[in-house]
Write a protein that holds these residues in place. Sequence first.
Motif, PDB file in Angstrom:
ATOM      1  N   ARG A  43      -7.962  -4.255   0.807  1.00 31.77           N
ATOM      2  CA  ARG A  43      -7.926  -2.831   1.172  1.00 31.77           C
ATOM      3  C   ARG A  43      -9.226  -2.152   0.744  1.00 31.77           C
ATOM      4  O   ARG A  43      -9.723  -1.267   1.419  1.00 31.77           O
ATOM      5  CB  ARG A  43      -6.723  -2.137   0.527  1.00 31.77           C
ATOM      6  CG  ARG A  43      -5.394  -2.632   1.091  1.00 31.77           C
ATOM      7  CD  ARG A  43      -4.364  -1.535   1.172  1.00 31.77           C
ATOM      8  NE  ARG A  43      -4.782  -0.441   2.003  1.00 31.77           N
ATOM      9  CZ  ARG A  43      -4.641  -0.412   3.344  1.00 31.77           C
ATOM     10  NH1 ARG A  43      -4.077  -1.416   3.979  1.00 31.77           N
ATOM     11  NH2 ARG A  43      -5.042   0.628   4.025  1.00 31.77           N
ATOM     12  N   ARG A  44      -9.783  -2.579  -0.365  1.00 32.92           N
ATOM     13  CA  ARG A  44     -11.070  -1.995  -0.784  1.00 32.92           C
ATOM     14  C   ARG A  44     -12.151  -2.400   0.230  1.00 32.92           C
ATOM     15  O   ARG A  44     -12.992  -1.592   0.606  1.00 32.92           O
ATOM     16  CB  ARG A  44     -11.443  -2.494  -2.184  1.00 32.92           C
ATOM     17  CG  ARG A  44     -10.485  -2.003  -3.289  1.00 32.92           C
ATOM     18  CD  ARG A  44     -10.918  -2.586  -4.641  1.00 32.92           C
ATOM     19  NE  ARG A  44      -9.955  -2.371  -5.705  1.00 32.92           N
ATOM     20  CZ  ARG A  44     -10.074  -1.455  -6.665  1.00 32.92           C
ATOM     21  NH1 ARG A  44     -11.091  -0.642  -6.695  1.00 32.92           N
ATOM     22  NH2 ARG A  44      -9.157  -1.360  -7.620  1.00 32.92           N
ATOM     23  N   GLU A  65     -10.744   1.659   0.517  1.00 36.87           N
ATOM     24  CA  GLU A  65     -10.065   2.044  -0.735  1.00 36.87           C
ATOM     25  C   GLU A  65     -11.107   2.150  -1.847  1.00 36.87           C
ATOM     26  O   GLU A  65     -11.973   1.284  -1.960  1.00 36.87           O
ATOM     27  CB  GLU A  65      -9.042   0.957  -1.090  1.00 36.87           C
ATOM     28  CG  GLU A  65      -8.105   1.301  -2.202  1.00 36.87           C
ATOM     29  CD  GLU A  65      -6.896   2.081  -1.714  1.00 36.87           C
ATOM     30  OE1 GLU A  65      -6.962   3.322  -1.730  1.00 36.87           O
ATOM     31  OE2 GLU A  65      -5.902   1.454  -1.326  1.00 36.87           O
ATOM     32  N   SER A  79      -9.269   6.673  -4.987  1.00 38.99           N
ATOM     33  CA  SER A  79      -8.013   6.693  -4.206  1.00 38.99           C
ATOM     34  C   SER A  79      -6.952   5.837  -4.899  1.00 38.99           C
ATOM     35  O   SER A  79      -5.763   6.156  -4.875  1.00 38.99           O
ATOM     36  CB  SER A  79      -8.245   6.261  -2.748  1.00 38.99           C
ATOM     37  OG  SER A  79      -8.711   4.936  -2.664  1.00 38.99           O
ATOM     38  N   VAL A  80      -7.398   4.767  -5.531  1.00 34.96           N
ATOM     39  CA  VAL A  80      -6.450   3.937  -6.292  1.00 34.96           C
ATOM     40  C   VAL A  80      -5.794   4.790  -7.376  1.00 34.96           C
ATOM     41  O   VAL A  80      -4.565   4.790  -7.548  1.00 34.96           O
ATOM     42  CB  VAL A  80      -7.173   2.710  -6.904  1.00 34.96           C
ATOM     43  CG1 VAL A  80      -6.284   2.007  -7.933  1.00 34.96           C
ATOM     44  CG2 VAL A  80      -7.596   1.729  -5.806  1.00 34.96           C
ATOM     45  N   GLY A 110      -4.798  -1.006  -4.394  1.00 39.93           N
ATOM     46  CA  GLY A 110      -6.196  -1.378  -4.610  1.00 39.93           C
ATOM     47  C   GLY A 110      -6.493  -2.852  -4.441  1.00 39.93           C
ATOM     48  O   GLY A 110      -7.448  -3.376  -5.044  1.00 39.93           O
ATOM     49  N   ASN A 134       0.867  -1.168   0.000  1.00 36.52           N
ATOM     50  CA  ASN A 134       0.000   0.000   0.000  1.00 36.52           C
ATOM     51  C   ASN A 134       0.906   1.221   0.000  1.00 36.52           C
ATOM     52  O   ASN A 134       2.122   1.111   0.239  1.00 36.52           O
ATOM     53  CB  ASN A 134      -0.893   0.000   1.248  1.00 36.52           C
ATOM     54  CG  ASN A 134      -1.896   1.132   1.254  1.00 36.52           C
ATOM     55  OD1 ASN A 134      -2.375   1.575   0.203  1.00 36.52           O
ATOM     56  ND2 ASN A 134      -2.236   1.612   2.429  1.00 36.52           N
ATOM     57  N   LYS A 168      -3.194   7.133  -5.959  1.00 34.36           N
ATOM     58  CA  LYS A 168      -1.996   6.400  -5.529  1.00 34.36           C
ATOM     59  C   LYS A 168      -1.167   5.929  -6.734  1.00 34.36           C
ATOM     60  O   LYS A 168       0.064   5.930  -6.694  1.00 34.36           O
ATOM     61  CB  LYS A 168      -2.406   5.204  -4.665  1.00 34.36           C
ATOM     62  CG  LYS A 168      -2.985   5.610  -3.316  1.00 34.36           C
ATOM     63  CD  LYS A 168      -3.468   4.404  -2.511  1.00 34.36           C
ATOM     64  CE  LYS A 168      -4.036   4.869  -1.166  1.00 34.36           C
ATOM     65  NZ  LYS A 168      -4.248   3.759  -0.229  1.00 34.36           N
TER      66      LYS A 168
END
Length: 250
Positions: free
Chosen positions: A97-98, A103, A107-108, A93, A64, A111
């Motif tokens: 985490r989602r 996530e 946000s993916v 992603g 992450n 990042k």
Amino acid sequence: MRRKIIAGNWKMNQTPKEAEALIKDLKGKVDSVDSDVVFCVPYVDLKLAVELLEGTSIAVGAQNVHAMDKGAYTGEISALMLKEIGVKYVIIGHSERRQYFGETDESVNEKVKKSLSVGLIPIICVGESIVQRKQGVTIDFVRVQTRIALLGVPAEDAQRLVIAYEPIWAIGTGLTATSGQAEEVCAGIRRFLAEIYDEETASKIRIQYGGSVSGANARELFEMPNIDGGLVGGASLKPEFEKIVNYAPR
Ligand code: PEP
């Protein structure tokens, strides 16, 4: 010809002491193979992993990253911090985490752009739930995830990144997509990449399959024309990882 890439996702496993033992055990067995090999380890193991793997062909990845450069984001780690200690890849992603950490596709995307800007290689995870598969919307869903993850990413950057197709129902369940199911979606992702970029760019982007990859199924999956290796969870912590990495006779 795309070079295969096989990455182990250690998830929240291996204290630094345990990591040291596992890396020392595995490194001679998965080094200098015909594929790129990556160990995606917990944050606290990263520096140690970079040191222990120096001089080998095995790269280190994080699981992450935060999208901002620095600031009041307690508990987070920036892309520059990862880059500075010698990390090369970062998983972005992952469905865990989602599911557990909120996530989102947006946000993916943030990042992904930040990671590329500092020279990290994102491994972007996409994949449908069992409900979506049963509804017949797998490809539509994965296209949307892929589209948003890549918003604002130019073709020359996109060529460097990796996409991991990971059907959620196959992660950690022992259920694996058949090679046909996995190939169908990976080929669909590649067609979509050609739509949003161009054929040449799409032909360069590596697409992994992830979801209960094992020593027993790796070869059949990785020999599919649009599957360029795997993102491996549970089996990456076991001696079986050697078999997965060496899925093709040397
Ligand atoms: C993963 O964590 O990305 C994964 C695919 O896990 P597993 O191989 O255990 O299904």
